[in-house]
Scaffold this motif. Structure first.
Motif, PDB file in Angstrom:
ATOM      1  N   GLU A 152      -8.307   4.921 147.497  1.00 39.69           N
ATOM      2  CA  GLU A 152      -7.802   3.683 148.114  1.00 39.69           C
ATOM      3  C   GLU A 152      -6.328   3.538 147.774  1.00 39.69           C
ATOM      4  OE1 GLU A 152      -9.072   1.356 149.989  1.00 39.69           O
ATOM      5  OE2 GLU A 152      -8.291  -0.613 149.417  1.00 39.69           O
ATOM      6  N   ASP A 178      -4.897   1.667 153.090  1.00 41.12           N
ATOM      7  CA  ASP A 178      -5.021   0.215 153.246  1.00 41.12           C
ATOM      8  C   ASP A 178      -3.620  -0.382 153.340  1.00 41.12           C
ATOM      9  OD1 ASP A 178      -5.193  -2.564 152.751  1.00 41.12           O
ATOM     10  OD2 ASP A 178      -7.102  -2.309 151.704  1.00 41.12           O
ATOM     11  N   ASN A 181      -2.716  -3.645 151.243  1.00 39.11           N
ATOM     12  CA  ASN A 181      -2.519  -3.531 149.798  1.00 39.11           C
ATOM     13  C   ASN A 181      -1.060  -3.269 149.454  1.00 39.11           C
ATOM     14  OD1 ASN A 181      -5.162  -3.994 149.208  1.00 39.11           O
ATOM     15  ND2 ASN A 181      -5.680  -1.889 148.665  1.00 39.11           N
ATOM     16  N   HIS A 205      -8.518   1.050 155.924  1.00 35.69           N
ATOM     17  CA  HIS A 205      -8.935  -0.346 155.940  1.00 35.69           C
ATOM     18  C   HIS A 205      -8.014  -1.105 156.876  1.00 35.69           C
ATOM     19  CE1 HIS A 205     -11.126  -0.121 151.830  1.00 35.69           C
ATOM     20  NE2 HIS A 205     -11.857   0.314 152.839  1.00 35.69           N
ATOM     21  N   LYS A 207      -6.761  -4.325 157.310  1.00 32.77           N
ATOM     22  CA  LYS A 207      -6.640  -5.532 156.496  1.00 32.77           C
ATOM     23  C   LYS A 207      -5.209  -6.007 156.631  1.00 32.77           C
ATOM     24  CE  LYS A 207      -6.616  -5.671 151.778  1.00 32.77           C
ATOM     25  NZ  LYS A 207      -7.157  -5.145 150.505  1.00 32.77           N
ATOM     26  N   GLU A 251     -11.667  -4.741 156.449  1.00 32.82           N
ATOM     27  CA  GLU A 251     -11.998  -5.214 155.109  1.00 32.82           C
ATOM     28  C   GLU A 251     -11.402  -6.607 154.975  1.00 32.82           C
ATOM     29  OE1 GLU A 251     -11.570  -3.548 150.573  1.00 32.82           O
ATOM     30  OE2 GLU A 251      -9.795  -3.519 151.819  1.00 32.82           O
TER      31      GLU A 251
HETATM   32 MG    MG Z   1      -8.909  -1.839 150.849  1.00 37.52          MG
END
Ligand code: MG
Length: 280
Positions: A152, A178, A181, A205, A207, A251
């Motif tokens: 991740e 991601d 993040n 992800h 997100k 997510e």
């Molecule tokens: Mg994530």
């Protein structure tokens, strides 16, 4: 396989991610599964669980590890408690991660993911080489299971992550990208980072997040898909550019309130469907 099947981050019993029935009601064909509790990681549960998934018409794409005692309360807590980095829990968690990979194998899944924790960018720090070693250990265990290991992203810069991947030097080590993040942790502009690490990206992800006032010192804010600073259209265009055609896994880190999950994630799915039609 269809390009960019929609997915959600889901759980059976561990409390992270969307409930499977909610995923089903939303008509989602794929999930990344947060690893179930130790007690349920048995061959018998795997069989029951596969039967349930088949009935729901849902396919698992990645099984994600996670551990008791992890806290994402703020950036220092994350550094102190998450993944295989903290020395005090490392041996036990490494063992557990291998068990999770074995459970994923029982489910017939060839990809295992993990937030490894806060990897220092100082490659001369002894912790750095310890984390390299333990990552090799997990990679080799996964390899024997015929699995990939997906890290991740988020708390490293793209350069730091590329350095780490090169140092671990395993051909089944990849990235779960991601974009939010990178904003939440303040580790760099996500679209540029995606281009840099693109050849390693095997899952993502979807997100969104907003930059903090002092990125890297305080958390940014996670927000519903399309309402943050990632820029979902640009994100999908860049995924297209790097040749990624795997699942788009939403997510959303909100409590397990089915109604709220249904509404917010439902809106996220609509947004992705619209962008898929435009770009995909
Ligand atoms: Mg994530």
């Amino acid at each position: 396989m269809e390009k960019w099947p929609i997915g959600v981050f889901a759980s059976i019993d561990a409390g992270l991610g969307v409930d499977l029935d909610v995923a089903h009601e939303l008509g989602v064909p794929t999930v990344q599964l947060h690893a179930p509790k130790k007690e349920t990681r048995t061959p018998q549960h795997a069989e029951q669980f596969l039967a349930r998934l088949e009935k729901l018409g849902i396919r698992i794409t990645v099984v994600f590890g996670g551990f008791e005692g992890e806290s994402y309360a703020d950036i220092p807590a994350t550094a102190r408690t998450v993944g295989l980095v903290p020395p005090g829990t490392r041996a036990e968690r490494t063992r557990e991660m291998k068990e999770i990979a074995d459970f994923a194998k029982l489910l017939g899944i060839d990809a295992v993911g993990l937030h490894l924790g806060f990897i220092t960018h100082d490659t001369t720090d002894p912790i750095y080489s310890q984390v390299v070693d333990v990552t090799r250990e997990v990679c080799d265990h996964c390899k024997a299971n015929g699995q990939r290991f997906h890290l991740e992203t988020g708390q490293e810069s793209a350069e730091g992550l590329l350095q780490f991947l090169a140092d671990v030097d395993r051909d089944n080590l990849f990235v779960n990208f991601d974009p939010a993040n990178m904003i939440l942790y303040g580790s760099g502009e996500p679209i540029g980072a995606l281009r840099k690490v693109g050849r390693y990206v095997r899952s993502v992800h979807c997100k969104d997040g907003k930059w903090a006032e002092k990125p890297g010192h305080e958390w940014g804010a996670e927000v519903p898909l399309g309402e943050g600073d990632v820029g979902m259209e640009n994100f999908l265009r860049t995924l297209d550019e790097i040749g990624y055609d795997g699942p788009l896994t939403i997510e959303r880190e909100i409590p397990q309130e089915p109604q709220r999950q249904k509404e917010e994630i439902g809106r996220g799915i609509k947004l992705l469907e619209k962008l898929k039609a435009k770009i995909g």
